[in-house]
Design a protein around this motif. Structure first.
Motif, PDB file in Angstrom:
ATOM      1  N   PHE A   1      24.757  -3.026 -14.149  1.00  0.00           N
ATOM      2  CA  PHE A   1      24.941  -2.859 -12.704  1.00  0.00           C
ATOM      3  C   PHE A   1      24.967  -4.216 -12.004  1.00  0.00           C
ATOM      4  O   PHE A   1      25.790  -4.454 -11.103  1.00  0.00           O
TER       5      PHE A   1
ATOM      6  N   ILE B   1      28.119  -5.672  -9.835  1.00  0.00           N
ATOM      7  CA  ILE B   1      27.994  -6.154  -8.456  1.00  0.00           C
ATOM      8  C   ILE B   1      28.471  -7.600  -8.353  1.00  0.00           C
ATOM      9  O   ILE B   1      29.182  -7.977  -7.405  1.00  0.00           O
TER      10      ILE B   1
ATOM     11  N   LEU C   1      31.447  -8.953  -6.077  1.00  0.00           N
ATOM     12  CA  LEU C   1      31.154 -10.002  -5.110  1.00  0.00           C
ATOM     13  C   LEU C   1      32.109 -11.179  -5.275  1.00  0.00           C
ATOM     14  O   LEU C   1      32.620 -11.727  -4.283  1.00  0.00           O
TER      15      LEU C   1
END
Length: 350
Positions: free
Chosen positions: A276, A280, A284
């Motif tokens: 995870f 992310i 990003l």
């Protein structure tokens, strides 16, 4: 100078430059790093110059601020990263055992459907690979500690690069004027237009990529540390620093994190947490940092950058890696200009 002699002159100059670069590639690193530092910090010197600060004082102040910040960050960060690196080497045999424990059930499940010879070969490859990783990591760390020549080379870079950067920053306007005055008068405007396009492309990529790597390194180090992953600072820093190579930095960091997760967590929850975090981080990077820091107008495609870095490293080693992105930016601008000329030529219109 007629067309034939002019063409001969430029080809001879390019060949001489290439040969010189190849012959001196082993000693060019500190000078190229100094040029890169001066190139990145010149806008700050220009601002101080415009408000009346002498150029030598502006160059000294900007360099002092840059290296003071770098030293302060290194002072607090390096001991933690080094400690994790030493700890990693101590636990490499255990990591190898943990990896084999994860691989063995998959091999056992495949035995009824796969030839015993294939199973034996896969096990042999797995043992050799994990053993190579362990011995290779040990050699790297021992070399970092005992390699006097390597330490000397790094020391030379840290001593020479600031000196080169200072003199280039101090004399940047004079160097720019000298190069401009030396250009062939008939092609001056076209060459300067190409130079401005190259500068815009290279500056946007280089400065944006540095900030992107720094932000990603901080994100991964903090997030992986909070997840409880062992060697989180080392893996996070590695992932951030390698982010300048598109996709490769992410792949290296994710692989290292998953290997560390096999040693850090007893349940699949930890693995999911690591996955995870990297998901992310990738979002990003792709949807927030890259558009804002670098932008789509730069035009250095990820595949183009990857090819340039690999080709530069293969031809000139570390020096080639340093020259890869500037060369890619120059070639992109030149090819774009040549393509525009082709669209306006009789070859295309007729």
């Amino acid at each position: 100078m007629n067309s034939i002699s002019s063409r001969t002159f430029w080809v001879s100059l390019a060949v001489a430059f290439g040969v010189t670069l190849y012959v001196t590639s082993s000693v060019l690193a500190p000078f190229l790093i100094g040029v890169a530092i001066a190139y990145m910090l010149d806008p700050l010197c220009e601002r101080l110059d415009r408000i009346g600060v002498p150029r030598w004082a502006a160059a000294g102040a900007v360099l002092f601020g840059f290296f003071s910040t770098l030293t302060a960050v290194s002072y607090f960060l390096i001991p933690f990263v080094w400690g994790q690196l030493v700890d990693l080497v101590k636990h490499l045999p255990e990591i190898r055992t943990a990896l084999m424990s994860y691989l063995q059930p998959a091999l056992d499940a495949g035995k009824p459907h796969i030839s015993p010879m294939v199973i034996e070969r896969v096990q042999e490859i797995a043992n050799i690979s994990t053993g190579t990783i362990v011995s290779g990591a040990n050699k790297i760390v021992k070399g970092a500690v005992t390699g006097g020549l390597a330490v000397m080379d790094v020391s030379v870079i840290f001593v020479l690069s600031p000196i080169v950067g200072f003199y280039l920053l101090k004399d940047w306007p004079e160097l720019s004027s000298f190069i401009t005055d030396s250009l062939p008068r008939a092609y001056e405007k076209k060459i300067l237009a190409l130079a401005r396009a190259i500068d815009q492309t290279l500056a946007a990529w280089l400065r944006g990529q540095m900030v992107l790597c720094l932000v990603l390194a901080c994100f991964y180090m903090v997030a992986l540390t909070l997840s409880g992953l062992k060697f989180s600072l080392l893996i996070g820093l590695l992932t951030g620093l390698c982010a300048f190579i598109p996709f490769v930095g992410f792949a290296i960091g994710l692989t290292a994190a998953l290997v560390a997760a096999a040693f850090s967590f007893d349940t699949w929850t930890g693995w999911a947490c690591v996955g995870f975090i990297f998901a992310i981080g990738q979002m990003l990077e792709s949807y927030v940092l890259t558009p804002r820091l670098i932008g789509q107008s730069v035009g250095l495609h990820e595949v183009w950058v990857m090819f340039a870095l690999m080709a530069g490293g293969a031809v000139l080693g570390f020096t080639g890696v340093l020259l890869a992105v500037p060369t890619a930016a120059i070639l992109r601008v030149l090819l774009k200009s040549a393509y525009g000329s082709y669209l306006e030529s009789d070859y295309y219109t007729k």
